[in-house]
Design a protein around this motif. Structure first.
Motif, mmCIF file in Angstrom:
data_model
loop_
_atom_site.group_PDB
_atom_site.id
_atom_site.type_symbol
_atom_site.label_atom_id
_atom_site.label_comp_id
_atom_site.label_asym_id
_atom_site.label_seq_id
_atom_site.Cartn_x
_atom_site.Cartn_y
_atom_site.Cartn_z
ATOM 1 N N GLY A 26 52.562 61.378 68.474
ATOM 2 C CA GLY A 26 53.494 60.326 67.994
ATOM 3 C C GLY A 26 53.825 60.130 67.119
ATOM 4 O O GLY A 26 54.537 59.626 66.354
ATOM 5 N N VAL A 27 53.028 60.481 65.666
ATOM 6 C CA VAL A 27 53.332 60.226 64.702
ATOM 7 C C VAL A 27 53.469 61.830 63.816
ATOM 8 O O VAL A 27 53.620 62.213 62.443
ATOM 9 C CB VAL A 27 52.190 59.934 63.205
ATOM 10 C CG1 VAL A 27 51.784 58.149 63.363
ATOM 11 C CG2 VAL A 27 50.369 60.853 63.674
ATOM 12 N N SER A 28 53.992 62.912 64.552
ATOM 13 C CA SER A 28 54.319 64.204 64.263
ATOM 14 C C SER A 28 55.418 64.310 63.104
ATOM 15 O O SER A 28 55.672 64.971 62.004
ATOM 16 C CB SER A 28 53.642 64.807 64.981
ATOM 17 O OG SER A 28 55.076 65.157 66.506
ATOM 18 N N PRO A 29 56.589 63.664 63.298
ATOM 19 C CA PRO A 29 57.325 63.000 62.631
ATOM 20 C C PRO A 29 57.768 62.223 60.720
ATOM 21 O O PRO A 29 57.813 63.664 60.364
ATOM 22 C CB PRO A 29 58.444 62.644 62.980
ATOM 23 C CG PRO A 29 58.685 62.603 64.339
ATOM 24 C CD PRO A 29 57.007 62.536 64.720
ATOM 25 N N THR A 30 56.301 62.009 61.303
ATOM 26 C CA THR A 30 56.022 61.514 59.989
ATOM 27 C C THR A 30 54.875 62.786 58.969
ATOM 28 O O THR A 30 55.173 63.260 58.360
ATOM 29 C CB THR A 30 55.081 60.267 60.102
ATOM 30 O OG1 THR A 30 56.250 59.273 60.420
ATOM 31 C CG2 THR A 30 54.555 59.926 58.343
ATOM 32 N N SER A 31 54.071 62.965 59.882
ATOM 33 C CA SER A 31 53.618 64.263 59.241
ATOM 34 C C SER A 31 54.372 65.251 58.766
ATOM 35 O O SER A 31 54.077 66.003 57.336
ATOM 36 C CB SER A 31 52.403 64.575 60.356
ATOM 37 O OG SER A 31 51.613 63.948 60.782
ATOM 38 N N PHE A 32 55.315 66.117 59.416
ATOM 39 C CA PHE A 32 56.169 66.745 58.678
ATOM 40 C C PHE A 32 57.075 66.620 57.782
ATOM 41 O O PHE A 32 57.148 67.399 57.165
ATOM 42 C CB PHE A 32 57.265 67.038 60.268
ATOM 43 C CG PHE A 32 58.191 68.347 59.951
ATOM 44 C CD1 PHE A 32 58.005 69.414 59.087
ATOM 45 C CD2 PHE A 32 59.856 67.654 59.884
ATOM 46 C CE1 PHE A 32 58.844 70.594 58.771
ATOM 47 C CE2 PHE A 32 60.419 68.280 59.198
ATOM 48 C CZ PHE A 32 60.287 70.046 59.107
ATOM 49 N N TYR A 33 57.211 65.065 57.680
ATOM 50 C CA TYR A 33 58.388 64.741 56.871
ATOM 51 C C TYR A 33 57.572 64.520 55.269
ATOM 52 O O TYR A 33 57.615 65.370 54.089
ATOM 53 C CB TYR A 33 59.104 63.489 56.981
ATOM 54 C CG TYR A 33 59.040 62.713 55.462
ATOM 55 C CD1 TYR A 33 60.508 63.219 55.287
ATOM 56 C CD2 TYR A 33 58.653 61.778 54.667
ATOM 57 C CE1 TYR A 33 61.597 62.317 54.488
ATOM 58 C CE2 TYR A 33 59.098 61.416 53.499
ATOM 59 C CZ TYR A 33 60.757 61.904 53.034
ATOM 60 O OH TYR A 33 61.471 61.424 52.371
ATOM 61 N N LEU A 34 56.538 64.602 55.673
ATOM 62 C CA LEU A 34 54.840 64.541 54.300
ATOM 63 C C LEU A 34 54.888 65.689 54.163
ATOM 64 O O LEU A 34 54.875 66.418 52.839
ATOM 65 C CB LEU A 34 53.699 63.620 55.106
ATOM 66 C CG LEU A 34 54.177 62.234 54.533
ATOM 67 C CD1 LEU A 34 52.537 61.625 55.613
ATOM 68 C CD2 LEU A 34 54.303 61.804 53.680
ATOM 69 N N LEU A 35 54.624 66.768 55.130
ATOM 70 C CA LEU A 35 54.220 67.929 54.526
ATOM 71 C C LEU A 35 55.922 69.315 53.986
ATOM 72 O O LEU A 35 54.997 69.902 52.822
ATOM 73 C CB LEU A 35 53.870 68.560 55.627
ATOM 74 C CG LEU A 35 53.228 70.242 55.676
ATOM 75 C CD1 LEU A 35 52.832 70.463 55.126
ATOM 76 C CD2 LEU A 35 53.567 70.963 56.915
ATOM 77 N N THR A 36 56.837 68.733 54.207
ATOM 78 C CA THR A 36 58.386 69.145 53.703
ATOM 79 C C THR A 36 57.896 68.858 52.561
ATOM 80 O O THR A 36 58.438 69.312 51.311
ATOM 81 C CB THR A 36 59.483 68.947 54.632
ATOM 82 O OG1 THR A 36 58.762 68.657 56.339
ATOM 83 C CG2 THR A 36 59.981 69.610 53.900
ATOM 84 N N THR A 37 58.721 67.617 52.144
ATOM 85 C CA THR A 37 59.017 66.398 51.004
ATOM 86 C C THR A 37 57.998 66.828 50.789
ATOM 87 O O THR A 37 57.720 66.685 48.545
ATOM 88 C CB THR A 37 59.158 65.184 50.502
ATOM 89 O OG1 THR A 37 58.005 64.406 52.014
ATOM 90 C CG2 THR A 37 60.472 64.852 51.835
ATOM 91 N N GLY A 38 56.453 67.255 50.584
ATOM 92 C CA GLY A 38 55.114 67.096 49.742
ATOM 93 C C GLY A 38 54.684 68.126 49.261
ATOM 94 O O GLY A 38 54.702 68.770 47.789
ATOM 95 N N LEU A 39 55.673 69.837 49.756
ATOM 96 C CA LEU A 39 55.430 70.852 49.642
ATOM 97 C C LEU A 39 56.129 71.107 48.531
ATOM 98 O O LEU A 39 56.645 72.276 47.095
ATOM 99 C CB LEU A 39 55.012 71.964 50.437
ATOM 100 C CG LEU A 39 54.219 72.500 50.756
ATOM 101 C CD1 LEU A 39 54.834 73.564 52.463
ATOM 102 C CD2 LEU A 39 53.680 73.536 50.119
ATOM 103 N N ILE A 40 57.806 70.291 47.968
ATOM 104 C CA ILE A 40 58.322 71.066 47.732
ATOM 105 C C ILE A 40 58.475 70.039 46.294
ATOM 106 O O ILE A 40 58.212 70.925 45.696
ATOM 107 C CB ILE A 40 60.052 69.783 48.271
ATOM 108 C CG1 ILE A 40 60.291 70.930 49.254
ATOM 109 C CG2 ILE A 40 60.979 69.805 47.101
ATOM 110 C CD1 ILE A 40 61.716 70.018 49.901
ATOM 111 N N GLY A 41 57.841 68.754 46.372
ATOM 112 C CA GLY A 41 56.594 68.194 45.398
ATOM 113 C C GLY A 41 56.110 69.153 44.495
ATOM 114 O O GLY A 41 55.506 69.259 43.497
#
Lengths: 307, 294
Positions: free
Chosen positions: A219-234
């Motif tokens: 259910g929260v996988s889109p959020t996990s994905f968002y955190l992972l993507t933006t987190g990695l870029i950061g």
């Protein structure tokens, strides 16, 4: 009839939808062209040029792939990539901790808003203050960790000036300051997970652990994905903390704190005649970020569910 | 039988309840302990702070750390004005005008993208989308060269002007918000004879005050905490922002006067933490919605 006339008349006076809309929308676009696109084109050009002095572009010369050759054969550059990736270990830990904490916050508990309020504070603290805070904690001579471990002056561990512990410390600092954002995002995402799914699972006799892994997590996988993507870029552009916590020469023991951006910063602003190499290194980093993000998106199709 | 089962269940739920509280309290301690350590150390004497014989509570409360930080002025043109105060003032006037103007630019553009039909709309929007794809690092050197050519280096202009044009992320966020406002409302305003600019100022802005506030707060915090930009562009100590002033304070006080360093740290986070405590709801809203729509 009359109303329509007035309406039309008034409309003629104003710019009309086409013009107004264009003018209104254009300000950020102009900003992007001036401060994004033009520098970007220059960045691409600079990567293939020798730029003398501190950015004396008028005397720049075209040198082909020389800058790339120099950067890619520079051991320091490769070390900076390794350093950056090692520090990025804090990212997955942050995401997991944030999810667990946000999940606990959804339970029926007292003082929820207090906890939530406290957890977010690191987000508003500047990286400089955070660095100073943790330097105090890890300090060799008077830090609380060494004191807790019961060490004396002679046995004290030089946490931030020894290569074997430095990265670990930076990861811990990263976890401390990085979870707040995830807790907020997961908090919002968890309330949006479909309630009826839990009820259905309960009827089917699923335990809370199974519910968590089979309903909450997807259910929260889109959020996990968002955190992972933006987190990695950061994380790939980490700079402030290692720059502040550098021991002695500014890049930590053994240059362990030399992140990629730090490497670029050094070449560009601390050394002379190196702007071209800095631009080349930045281009390599940008391509690296692009690849990582693309991989992220491709892999995400396997585990992120948007329903 | 049934009763016994019920009792067992409550015991189990009590245990899980206790575990939840334990987890939450532990995490709260993990977040708060560094703060309390900094705060308490800032009130210690120099010798006590330098001792491995560590105590949480200062044996003797002293304000010497704060006094020393508020005395340190680097002997610059701002003589008499402590570096940390001039840093704070510089930060405010470097951050606030671009935040407000940028918010206006972003909001009006977001309104146009959300509600108006005009030529090149989609092309312009995808151009903005592209902004978010460019990693900031790649622009580090070319922007420096450009600003150097036009004489902006060693002025606060590179930190101020670009932000005034708005930020792509803010446009996206506000566009999302304005899309949710019913078009009938705009049509009604049109019939009342309002132009598009009038509608934006008199209808859309009042409706979006909370969202705008959330964005303003996030923008302010971002600017306040910016480190790399000021580090590159501000070379005169008179222009230092708070973050750069902190760097200078660190090289002066570290090892010499730990409580003073911690006093500076406390002073530097007071503004943002206070702002957060006052407007906690707005903050969390702004952050939560920033990640909702990817």
């Amino acid at each position: 009839m009359n109303l329509e006339k007035i309406y039309q008349k008034r409309h003629k006076k104003s710019l009309g939808e086409n013009g107004s809309g264009f003018i209104m929308a254009s300000i950020p676009v102009i900003g992007f062209v001036l401060f994004g696109m033009i520098p970007l084109i220059l960045a691409l050009a600079m990567a293939f040029m020798y730029v003398p002095g501190k950015g004396n572009i008028a005397d720049a010369e075209f040198v082909g792939f020389e800058n790339f050759k120099e950067v890619l054969s520079d051991e320091m550059f490769w070390q900076s990539i390794v350093n950056t990736l090692r520090m990025a270990i804090s990212l997955p830990i942050c995401i997991v901790v944030a999810l667990v904490v946000a999940f606990l916050l959804t339970k029926n508990i007292k003082g929820r808003s207090f906890f939530r309020g406290v957890y977010f504070v690191p987000y508003v603290c500047c990286a400089v203050a955070v660095s100073l805070m943790w330097e105090l904690i890890f300090n060799q001579n008077h830090g609380i960790i060494n004191s807790w471990l019961g060490l004396t002056r002679d046995t004290a561990i030089p946490w931030l000036t020894d290569s074997s512990t430095y990265t670990l410390c930076l990861i811990i600092i990263g976890i401390w300051s990085g979870t707040a954002y995830g807790i907020v995002l997961y908090g919002a995402a968890l309330t949006n997970v479909n309630r009826s799914l839990y009820e259905a699972a309960k009827v089917d006799g699923a335990g809370s652990l199974r519910c968590f892994f089979n309903i909450t997590l997807p259910g929260v996988s889109p959020t996990s994905f968002y955190l992972l993507t933006t987190g990695l870029i950061g994380a790939l552009q980490e700079f402030t903390r290692p720059q502040m916590i550098g021991g002695g020469n500014g890049a930590g023991p053994n240059n362990d704190g030399l992140t990629i951006v730090f490497y670029i910063y050094r070449r560009a602003f601390e050394y002379n005649n190196q702007m071209g190499q800095a631009a080349a290194a930045a281009l390599v980093l940008a391509v690296f970020i692009l690849i990582v993000t693309a991989i992220n998106f491709v892999v995400s199709k396997r585990w992120v569910s948007y329903d | 039988m049934i009763k016994a089962k019920k009792k067992k269940l409550t015991a189990k739920s009590l245990l899980s309840q206790a575990l939840i509280y334990a987890g939450l309290i532990l995490f709260a301690l993990w977040v708060l302990l560094p703060f309390s350590l900094v705060l308490l150390t800032s009130f210690k004497g120099i010798i006590e702070a330098n001792s491995l014989d560590f105590t949480w509570w200062p044996k003797e409360f002293t304000l010497q750390g704060y006094e020393k930080v508020l005395e340190y002025d680097m002997g610059t043109a701002y003589e008499g004005v402590p570096l940390i105060i001039s840093g704070f003032i510089n930060t405010l006037w470097i951050v606030i005008p671009p935040t407000l103007l940028g918010l206006f630019s972003s909001a009006i553009s977001a309104y146009a993208f959300a509600k108006l039909q005009f030529r090149f709309r989609d092309k312009m929007f995808s151009l903005l989308l592209a902004t978010m794809m460019i990693p900031g690092t790649i622009l580090l050197t070319p922007t420096f060269i450009i600003y150097n050519q036009i004489g902006w280096v060693n002025t606060p202009l590179p930190l101020m002007i670009p932000g005034m044009f708005g930020a792509a992320t803010c446009v996206f966020f506000m566009r999302q918000f304005y899309s949710g406002i019913p078009t009938e409302l705009i049509e009604a305003a049109e019939i009342d004879g309002m132009g598009y600019f009038g509608i934006f100022f008199k209808v859309m802005v009042p409706l979006s005050v909370p969202a705008l506030l959330a964005q303003a707060l996030l923008g302010f915090i971002g600017g306040y905490n910016d480190y790399l930009g000021p580090l590159i562009y501000l070379q005169d100590p008179e222009m230092y922002t708070l973050q750069i002033a902190m760097n200078q304070l660190k090289s002066y006080f570290a090892g010499r006067n730990v409580p003073a360093m911690m006093a500076a740290t406390v002073i530097s986070i007071i503004p943002t933490v206070t702002l957060y405590i006052i407007a906690q709801k707005r903050f969390v809203e702004g952050v939560a919605t920033s990640g909702m729509k990817v």
